[in-house]
Design an enzyme around this catalytic site. Structure first.
Site, PDB file in Angstrom:
ATOM      1  N   TRP A 255      28.485  32.715 -72.108  1.00 41.84           N
ATOM      2  CA  TRP A 255      28.025  31.597 -72.942  1.00 41.84           C
ATOM      3  C   TRP A 255      29.263  30.784 -73.346  1.00 41.84           C
ATOM      4  O   TRP A 255      30.288  31.352 -73.706  1.00 41.84           O
ATOM      5  CB  TRP A 255      27.295  32.089 -74.203  1.00 41.84           C
TER       6      TRP A 255
ATOM      7  N   GLU B  92      24.043  31.941 -70.132  1.00 48.26           N
ATOM      8  CA  GLU B  92      23.207  31.689 -71.321  1.00 48.26           C
ATOM      9  C   GLU B  92      23.302  30.224 -71.739  1.00 48.26           C
ATOM     10  O   GLU B  92      24.366  29.719 -72.058  1.00 48.26           O
ATOM     11  CB  GLU B  92      23.676  32.584 -72.471  1.00 48.26           C
TER      12      GLU B  92
ATOM     13  N   LYS C  85      21.932  26.706 -73.997  1.00 50.03           N
ATOM     14  CA  LYS C  85      21.693  26.376 -75.399  1.00 50.03           C
ATOM     15  C   LYS C  85      21.386  24.890 -75.495  1.00 50.03           C
ATOM     16  O   LYS C  85      21.955  24.086 -74.758  1.00 50.03           O
ATOM     17  CB  LYS C  85      22.974  26.719 -76.150  1.00 50.03           C
TER      18      LYS C  85
ATOM     19  N   ASP D  16      18.102  32.986 -74.760  1.00 46.28           N
ATOM     20  CA  ASP D  16      18.289  33.346 -76.171  1.00 46.28           C
ATOM     21  C   ASP D  16      17.169  32.667 -76.954  1.00 46.28           C
ATOM     22  O   ASP D  16      16.978  31.444 -76.839  1.00 46.28           O
ATOM     23  CB  ASP D  16      19.671  32.872 -76.641  1.00 46.28           C
TER      24      ASP D  16
ATOM     25  N   HIS E 167      17.767  29.331 -78.742  1.00 45.02           N
ATOM     26  CA  HIS E 167      18.493  28.274 -78.045  1.00 45.02           C
ATOM     27  C   HIS E 167      17.649  27.156 -77.460  1.00 45.02           C
ATOM     28  O   HIS E 167      18.073  26.439 -76.572  1.00 45.02           O
ATOM     29  CB  HIS E 167      19.363  28.877 -76.942  1.00 45.02           C
TER      30      HIS E 167
ATOM     31  N   HIS F  19      18.472  37.362 -75.156  1.00 48.00           N
ATOM     32  CA  HIS F  19      19.071  37.572 -76.463  1.00 48.00           C
ATOM     33  C   HIS F  19      17.936  37.329 -77.432  1.00 48.00           C
ATOM     34  O   HIS F  19      17.512  36.182 -77.616  1.00 48.00           O
ATOM     35  CB  HIS F  19      20.181  36.544 -76.745  1.00 48.00           C
TER      36      HIS F  19
ATOM     37  N   ASP G  47      19.391  27.232 -84.712  1.00 46.24           N
ATOM     38  CA  ASP G  47      19.819  28.493 -84.097  1.00 46.24           C
ATOM     39  C   ASP G  47      20.535  29.339 -85.146  1.00 46.24           C
ATOM     40  O   ASP G  47      21.729  29.573 -85.066  1.00 46.24           O
ATOM     41  CB  ASP G  47      20.756  28.151 -82.927  1.00 46.24           C
TER      42      ASP G  47
ATOM     43  N   ASP H   9      20.222  32.512 -86.094  1.00 48.06           N
ATOM     44  CA  ASP H   9      20.510  33.923 -85.832  1.00 48.06           C
ATOM     45  C   ASP H   9      20.150  34.846 -86.992  1.00 48.06           C
ATOM     46  O   ASP H   9      20.949  35.689 -87.390  1.00 48.06           O
ATOM     47  CB  ASP H   9      21.981  34.095 -85.416  1.00 48.06           C
TER      48      ASP H   9
ATOM     49  N   ASP I 128      20.641  39.438 -80.639  1.00 46.17           N
ATOM     50  CA  ASP I 128      21.726  38.524 -81.010  1.00 46.17           C
ATOM     51  C   ASP I 128      21.409  37.871 -82.355  1.00 46.17           C
ATOM     52  O   ASP I 128      20.684  36.881 -82.413  1.00 46.17           O
ATOM     53  CB  ASP I 128      21.907  37.450 -79.922  1.00 46.17           C
TER      54      ASP I 128
HETATM   55  C1  RNT Z   1      25.699  31.545 -79.296  1.00 44.73           C
HETATM   56  C2  RNT Z   1      25.111  32.514 -78.346  1.00 44.73           C
HETATM   57  C3  RNT Z   1      25.961  33.692 -78.034  1.00 44.73           C
HETATM   58  C4  RNT Z   1      26.610  34.309 -79.250  1.00 44.73           C
HETATM   59  C5  RNT Z   1      27.218  35.661 -79.010  1.00 44.73           C
HETATM   60  C6  RNT Z   1      28.169  36.035 -80.100  1.00 44.73           C
HETATM   61  O1  RNT Z   1      24.827  30.575 -79.711  1.00 44.73           O
HETATM   62  O2  RNT Z   1      23.866  32.921 -78.770  1.00 44.73           O
HETATM   63  O3  RNT Z   1      25.215  34.612 -77.330  1.00 44.73           O
HETATM   64  O4  RNT Z   1      25.710  34.425 -80.304  1.00 44.73           O
HETATM   65  O5  RNT Z   1      27.756  35.725 -77.769  1.00 44.73           O
HETATM   66 ZN    ZN Z   2      22.938  34.492 -77.637  1.00 42.01          ZN
END
Ligand code: RNT
Ligand code: ZN
Length: 417
Positions: free
Chosen positions: A183, A224, A226, A257, A260, A284, A292, A294, A324
């Site tokens: 990523w 990955e 986003k 993810d 994302h 993820h 985003d 998390d 994640d």
């Molecule tokens: C960032 C991505 C990525 C990170 C990690 C730490 O937006 O989601 O995967 O969160 O690699």
């Molecule tokens: Zn991620």
């Protein structure tokens, strides 16, 4: 009623609709979820960064975060002791452990810098997954693999190649393929003059990385995407379409993810759109809130739907599930345990669906029964099966595990600087 009695009653109720709880439990037992190491220390790592960059952010200052490898490993152990089943640990390159005088920059990382992690994983029978770290570094302040600066690109290409070697070392040492996920935070704050030029460079950089010799059975490279990041609101170089096409054409994995995409776009709906085209898919699993963000996984509709899409297409062996999230406002061990247990609960909930019957209804265009059954299933004694699964795995039932986390907080976390 004790746990067994409750389970037997649940078993009967599920059997009456054609669901075999024993089979569900057996399947759940075999699922290894990749637990991200970075919840334990707010994504800081051990290679010198003192803050997080790359458009991702942890907020909060809850006491007791891990600041050394020993602390992080102890915290992971504590978390795993409260989570049923056998899992995997997902590391980032920034978690290299240097002996005195060993410190190198990220383009020079070697397997030996991760020997302690391999030892940790081997002793516990865990697999390892890996990620190059293309953020929180002086050379990642702007662009990385898509940088207009050839030297910066070279640095990050070498870093990714080093990470493939380290991933292969993990796979060989532990006898389990290693997912290596790329990523990058590259993007534009405002409407760029040209969107293609950086994407072209990213494509070439990825081609360069993948041209190295490595064992594709052992290292599963993923990319990955986003939709945006903080400071990259207008355009990310590694967008979904870019990576989905790249992965398909170059026989690597696409990693989705769940934080994302546009907030109304659901990863659960994408899984069945990917499975016909890819042997394997990586996730993820995260919980975005308005952006985003998390957040820690909740047992909510989208998590249930993601799990359902994996389970009902018999894709537990094809969808690599990793978590994640990073919340620094709450006890970090509790964050891990809640997220991991919720992922497992969602899988179990999906494993307890009378899927054949539901599909029959759908194929007959009887959407009334699809709706009614799916709703009524929510009140089936799923919690009794979950408790039985936890008991079988010798982990505390319900919120009982929080007592152990509190004790650990008192005896260990609260004593940290
Ligand atoms: C960032 C991505 C990525 C990170 C990690 C730490 O937006 O989601 O995967 O969160 O690699
Ligand atoms: Zn991620």
């Amino acid at each position: 009623m004790n746990v067994e009695e409750r389970y037997l009653s649940a078993k009967e109720q599920y059997a009456a609709i054609g669901v075999d709880t024993e089979e569900a439990i057996q399947k759940l037992q075999s699922v290894a979820i990749s637990m991200h190491c970075w919840q334990g220390d707010d994504v800081i790592g051990f290679d010198g960064a003192d803050s997080l960059s790359g458009g991702i952010q942890t907020t909060g200052n809850y006491p007791g975060k891990a600041t050394t490898p020993q602390e992080l490993m102890a915290d992971i152990d504590k978390a795993l002791s409260l989570i049923p089943g056998k899992h995997r640990i997902n590391l980032h390159a920034s978690y290299a452990i240097f002996e005195d005088g060993q410190a190198v920059d990220r383009d020079r990382l070697e397997p030996k810098h991760f020997a302690k992690w391999v030892e940790f994983a081997r002793e516990r029978g865990l697999g390892l997954d890996f990620n190059p770290t293309l953020f929180s570094h002086a050379k990642a302040e702007r662009f990385t693999l898509s940088s207009p600066d050839a030297e910066i690109r070279r640095f990050w290409i070498d870093h990714c190649k080093a990470c493939i070697r380290i991933s292969q070392y993990f796979a060989e040492e532990l006898g389990s393929p290693c997912l290596m996920n790329i990523w990058i935070p590259d993007g534009y704050k405002d409407v760029p003059a040209d969107r293609l030029v950086a994407r072209q460079r990213l494509k070439e950089a990825l081609d360069n990385i993948l041209s190295m010799d490595y064992d594709k059975e052992k290292v599963l490279v993923a990319v990955e995407s986003k939709v945006f990041g903080i400071g990259m609101e207008a355009c990310t170089v590694g967008s979904h379409e870019f990576y989905m096409n790249y992965a398909a054409k170059n026989d690597v994995l696409c990693l989705l993810d769940s934080g994302h995409y546009h907030p109304t776009e659901m990863v659960s709906d994408k899984i069945s759109a990917m499975l016909p085209f890819y042997d394997k898919l990586a996730l993820h699993v995260s919980r975005p809130m308005r952006w985003d963000s998390d957040h820690v996984l909740m047992f909510n509709d989208e998590l249930q739907e993601i799990a359902k899409e994996i389970v009902v297409h018999d894709a537990l062996g094809r969808v690599l599930i990793g978590l994640d999230f990073f919340d620094a406002t709450i006890n970090r061990i509790a964050a891990w345990v809640t997220g991991m247990r919720n992922m497992q609960k969602a899988l179990l909930f999906a494993l307890l669906r009378p899927q054949k019957k539901l599909v029959e209804f759908q194929e007959e265009e009887n959407y009334t029964d699809v709706l009614v059954w799916q709703e009524e299933l929510k009140n089936y004694p799923f919690g009794d099966v979950w408790d039985y699964f936890c008991q079988k795995n010798n982990v505390p039932l319900k919120h009982g595990w929080m007592e152990i986390v509190r004790e650990y907080e008192k005896d260990e976390l609260s004593k940290r600087g």
